[in-house]
Design a protein around this motif. Structure first.
Motif, PDB file in Angstrom:
ATOM      1  N   ALA A   1      -9.435 -14.249   8.585  1.00 30.41           N
ATOM      2  CA  ALA A   1      -8.086 -13.717   8.325  1.00 30.41           C
ATOM      3  C   ALA A   1      -7.728 -12.643   9.346  1.00 30.41           C
ATOM      4  O   ALA A   1      -8.541 -11.799   9.700  1.00 30.41           O
ATOM      5  CB  ALA A   1      -8.000 -13.162   6.918  1.00 30.41           C
ATOM      6  N   ARG A   2      -6.519 -12.686   9.809  1.00 35.02           N
ATOM      7  CA  ARG A   2      -6.008 -11.689  10.748  1.00 35.02           C
ATOM      8  C   ARG A   2      -4.641 -11.249  10.289  1.00 35.02           C
ATOM      9  O   ARG A   2      -3.879 -12.076   9.804  1.00 35.02           O
ATOM     10  CB  ARG A   2      -5.897 -12.275  12.176  1.00 35.02           C
ATOM     11  N   PRO A   3      -4.265 -10.010  10.392  1.00 34.17           N
ATOM     12  CA  PRO A   3      -5.103  -8.911  10.864  1.00 34.17           C
ATOM     13  C   PRO A   3      -6.133  -8.522   9.802  1.00 34.17           C
ATOM     14  O   PRO A   3      -5.961  -8.802   8.613  1.00 34.17           O
ATOM     15  CB  PRO A   3      -4.110  -7.779  11.083  1.00 34.17           C
ATOM     16  N   ARG A   4      -7.204  -7.862  10.254  1.00 30.65           N
ATOM     17  CA  ARG A   4      -8.204  -7.345   9.339  1.00 30.65           C
ATOM     18  C   ARG A   4      -7.575  -6.149   8.630  1.00 30.65           C
ATOM     19  O   ARG A   4      -7.031  -5.252   9.273  1.00 30.65           O
ATOM     20  CB  ARG A   4      -9.477  -6.914  10.066  1.00 30.65           C
ATOM     21  N   LEU A   5      -7.627  -6.142   7.316  1.00 29.16           N
ATOM     22  CA  LEU A   5      -6.976  -5.101   6.528  1.00 29.16           C
ATOM     23  C   LEU A   5      -7.981  -4.378   5.646  1.00 29.16           C
ATOM     24  O   LEU A   5      -8.976  -4.959   5.219  1.00 29.16           O
ATOM     25  CB  LEU A   5      -5.906  -5.729   5.622  1.00 29.16           C
ATOM     26  N   TYR A   6      -7.693  -3.110   5.362  1.00 30.89           N
ATOM     27  CA  TYR A   6      -8.463  -2.374   4.356  1.00 30.89           C
ATOM     28  C   TYR A   6      -7.859  -2.599   2.978  1.00 30.89           C
ATOM     29  O   TYR A   6      -8.555  -2.593   1.981  1.00 30.89           O
ATOM     30  CB  TYR A   6      -8.471  -0.872   4.652  1.00 30.89           C
ATOM     31  N   GLY A   7      -6.549  -2.768   2.934  1.00 32.30           N
ATOM     32  CA  GLY A   7      -5.874  -2.952   1.662  1.00 32.30           C
ATOM     33  C   GLY A   7      -4.534  -3.639   1.861  1.00 32.30           C
ATOM     34  O   GLY A   7      -4.039  -3.751   2.985  1.00 32.30           O
ATOM     35  N   LEU A   8      -3.971  -4.096   0.744  1.00 28.81           N
ATOM     36  CA  LEU A   8      -2.687  -4.789   0.807  1.00 28.81           C
ATOM     37  C   LEU A   8      -1.945  -4.574  -0.506  1.00 28.81           C
ATOM     38  O   LEU A   8      -2.517  -4.765  -1.581  1.00 28.81           O
ATOM     39  CB  LEU A   8      -2.908  -6.288   1.035  1.00 28.81           C
ATOM     40  N   TYR A   9      -0.678  -4.173  -0.398  1.00 26.69           N
ATOM     41  CA  TYR A   9       0.194  -4.078  -1.562  1.00 26.69           C
ATOM     42  C   TYR A   9       1.017  -5.355  -1.623  1.00 26.69           C
ATOM     43  O   TYR A   9       1.643  -5.755  -0.639  1.00 26.69           O
ATOM     44  CB  TYR A   9       1.113  -2.858  -1.466  1.00 26.69           C
ATOM     45  N   SER A  10       1.041  -5.999  -2.779  1.00 26.30           N
ATOM     46  CA  SER A  10       1.852  -7.191  -2.996  1.00 26.30           C
ATOM     47  C   SER A  10       2.698  -6.957  -4.238  1.00 26.30           C
ATOM     48  O   SER A  10       2.158  -6.701  -5.319  1.00 26.30           O
ATOM     49  CB  SER A  10       0.959  -8.417  -3.240  1.00 26.30           C
TER      50      SER A  10
ATOM     51  N   PHE B   1       9.999  -7.517 -18.762  1.00 26.76           N
ATOM     52  CA  PHE B   1       9.297  -8.512 -19.551  1.00 26.76           C
ATOM     53  C   PHE B   1       9.046  -9.793 -18.753  1.00 26.76           C
ATOM     54  O   PHE B   1       9.948 -10.343 -18.138  1.00 26.76           O
ATOM     55  CB  PHE B   1      10.096  -8.841 -20.814  1.00 26.76           C
ATOM     56  N   GLY B   2       7.794 -10.223 -18.777  1.00 27.05           N
ATOM     57  CA  GLY B   2       7.440 -11.476 -18.128  1.00 27.05           C
ATOM     58  C   GLY B   2       7.096 -11.360 -16.660  1.00 27.05           C
ATOM     59  O   GLY B   2       6.692 -12.344 -16.044  1.00 27.05           O
ATOM     60  N   GLU B   3       7.254 -10.193 -16.084  1.00 25.92           N
ATOM     61  CA  GLU B   3       6.936 -10.009 -14.667  1.00 25.92           C
ATOM     62  C   GLU B   3       5.428  -9.934 -14.484  1.00 25.92           C
ATOM     63  O   GLU B   3       4.729  -9.267 -15.238  1.00 25.92           O
ATOM     64  CB  GLU B   3       7.549  -8.703 -14.132  1.00 25.92           C
ATOM     65  N   LEU B   4       4.924 -10.622 -13.484  1.00 30.00           N
ATOM     66  CA  LEU B   4       3.528 -10.476 -13.128  1.00 30.00           C
ATOM     67  C   LEU B   4       3.323  -9.083 -12.536  1.00 30.00           C
ATOM     68  O   LEU B   4       4.242  -8.525 -11.925  1.00 30.00           O
ATOM     69  CB  LEU B   4       3.116 -11.539 -12.112  1.00 30.00           C
ATOM     70  N   PRO B   5       2.138  -8.528 -12.692  1.00 27.55           N
ATOM     71  CA  PRO B   5       1.933  -7.188 -12.134  1.00 27.55           C
ATOM     72  C   PRO B   5       1.956  -7.197 -10.610  1.00 27.55           C
ATOM     73  O   PRO B   5       1.597  -8.188  -9.975  1.00 27.55           O
ATOM     74  CB  PRO B   5       0.549  -6.787 -12.647  1.00 27.55           C
ATOM     75  N   ASP B   6       2.413  -6.081 -10.044  1.00 30.22           N
ATOM     76  CA  ASP B   6       2.235  -5.859  -8.623  1.00 30.22           C
ATOM     77  C   ASP B   6       0.732  -5.723  -8.412  1.00 30.22           C
ATOM     78  O   ASP B   6      -0.023  -5.431  -9.341  1.00 30.22           O
ATOM     79  CB  ASP B   6       2.935  -4.584  -8.177  1.00 30.22           C
ATOM     80  N   ARG B   7       0.284  -5.914  -7.166  1.00 29.10           N
ATOM     81  CA  ARG B   7      -1.149  -5.851  -6.884  1.00 29.10           C
ATOM     82  C   ARG B   7      -1.429  -4.957  -5.694  1.00 29.10           C
ATOM     83  O   ARG B   7      -0.729  -5.015  -4.687  1.00 29.10           O
ATOM     84  CB  ARG B   7      -1.693  -7.257  -6.594  1.00 29.10           C
ATOM     85  N   ILE B   8      -2.468  -4.171  -5.848  1.00 28.37           N
ATOM     86  CA  ILE B   8      -3.054  -3.447  -4.723  1.00 28.37           C
ATOM     87  C   ILE B   8      -4.449  -4.026  -4.569  1.00 28.37           C
ATOM     88  O   ILE B   8      -5.271  -3.934  -5.476  1.00 28.37           O
ATOM     89  CB  ILE B   8      -3.106  -1.932  -4.976  1.00 28.37           C
ATOM     90  N   THR B   9      -4.683  -4.670  -3.430  1.00 32.97           N
ATOM     91  CA  THR B   9      -5.978  -5.278  -3.167  1.00 32.97           C
ATOM     92  C   THR B   9      -6.712  -4.423  -2.145  1.00 32.97           C
ATOM     93  O   THR B   9      -6.169  -4.109  -1.081  1.00 32.97           O
ATOM     94  CB  THR B   9      -5.823  -6.709  -2.629  1.00 32.97           C
ATOM     95  N   LEU B  10      -7.932  -4.025  -2.486  1.00 36.36           N
ATOM     96  CA  LEU B  10      -8.804  -3.308  -1.559  1.00 36.36           C
ATOM     97  C   LEU B  10      -9.839  -4.302  -1.049  1.00 36.36           C
ATOM     98  O   LEU B  10     -10.488  -4.994  -1.847  1.00 36.36           O
ATOM     99  CB  LEU B  10      -9.492  -2.137  -2.261  1.00 36.36           C
ATOM    100  N   TYR B  11      -9.984  -4.383   0.278  1.00 36.90           N
ATOM    101  CA  TYR B  11     -10.913  -5.332   0.882  1.00 36.90           C
ATOM    102  C   TYR B  11     -12.244  -4.638   1.150  1.00 36.90           C
ATOM    103  O   TYR B  11     -12.427  -3.954   2.154  1.00 36.90           O
ATOM    104  CB  TYR B  11     -10.316  -5.928   2.149  1.00 36.90           C
ATOM    105  N   LYS B  12     -13.161  -4.838   0.221  1.00 43.73           N
ATOM    106  CA  LYS B  12     -14.460  -4.169   0.255  1.00 43.73           C
ATOM    107  C   LYS B  12     -15.197  -4.417   1.565  1.00 43.73           C
ATOM    108  O   LYS B  12     -15.742  -3.485   2.160  1.00 43.73           O
ATOM    109  CB  LYS B  12     -15.310  -4.631  -0.924  1.00 43.73           C
ATOM    110  N   ASN B  13     -15.231  -5.665   2.025  1.00 45.87           N
ATOM    111  CA  ASN B  13     -16.006  -5.967   3.222  1.00 45.87           C
ATOM    112  C   ASN B  13     -15.496  -5.207   4.447  1.00 45.87           C
ATOM    113  O   ASN B  13     -16.293  -4.686   5.232  1.00 45.87           O
ATOM    114  CB  ASN B  13     -16.058  -7.475   3.487  1.00 45.87           C
TER     115      ASN B  13
END
Length: 116
Positions: free
Chosen positions: A42-51, A63-75
Motif C-alpha cells: 500500500a502506498r503511501p505508507r501511513l501511520y493513521g487514517l481518518y475515514s 440514527f443508522g450512521e456507521l461510525p467514523d473510523r480512526i485506523t492506526l497502522y501498527k506495523n
C-alpha cells in the motif's frame, strides 16, 4: 523497529487515548478507533487514517450512521520507532492528528499546530 505484541500495542493506544484532554475527546461521537497493519504494498505508507465525515462537513447525521473510523497502522508506527517511548510519542501524535481530521482540520493546519 519496536517489537510489540498486539495486546501491548492495544493497551498503549488505550492509555494514550485516556490521557488526552477531555475537551479533545469529549466531543467525539460515533468514532471507532481501529488497529491494523497496513498491507505491504500500500502506498503511501501511513501511520493513521481518518475515514468518515468531519464535523465541519456534516449535514443531518445520526440514527443508522456507521461510525467514523480512526485506523492506526501498527506495523508502520512500530517500524519507524527506535524504542517504546518513541512509539508512544508517535502514536499520540498520530491519534491527535486523526482526531483533528474528525474536527475538520486539514493537514496544513495540523502542521501549524505541530500534529502532523
Amino acid at each position: 523497529m519496536v517489537e510489540i505484541s498486539d495486546a501491548d500495542f492495544e493497551a498503549m493506544v488505550g492509555e494514550i487515548y485516556d490521557s488526552l484532554p477531555d475537551d479533545m475527546i469529549g466531543p467525539l461521537e460515533n468514532v471507532a478507533i481501529l488497529i491494523e497493519d497496513q498491507p505491504a504494498g500500500a502506498r503511501p505508507r501511513l501511520y493513521g487514517l481518518y475515514s468518515g465525515h468531519p464535523l465541519t462537513g456534516r449535514g443531518v447525521y445520526g440514527f443508522g450512521e456507521l461510525p467514523d473510523r480512526i485506523t492506526l497502522y501498527k506495523n508502520n508506527l512500530a517500524e519507524h520507532s527506535r524504542d517504546r517511548d518513541e512509539l508512544r510519542a508517535r502514536v499520540r501524535v498520530t491519534l491527535v492528528h486523526e482526531i483533528g481530521h474528525y474536527f475538520g482540520l486539514d493537514d496544513a493546519r495540523l502542521q501549524e499546530l505541530g500534529w502532523a
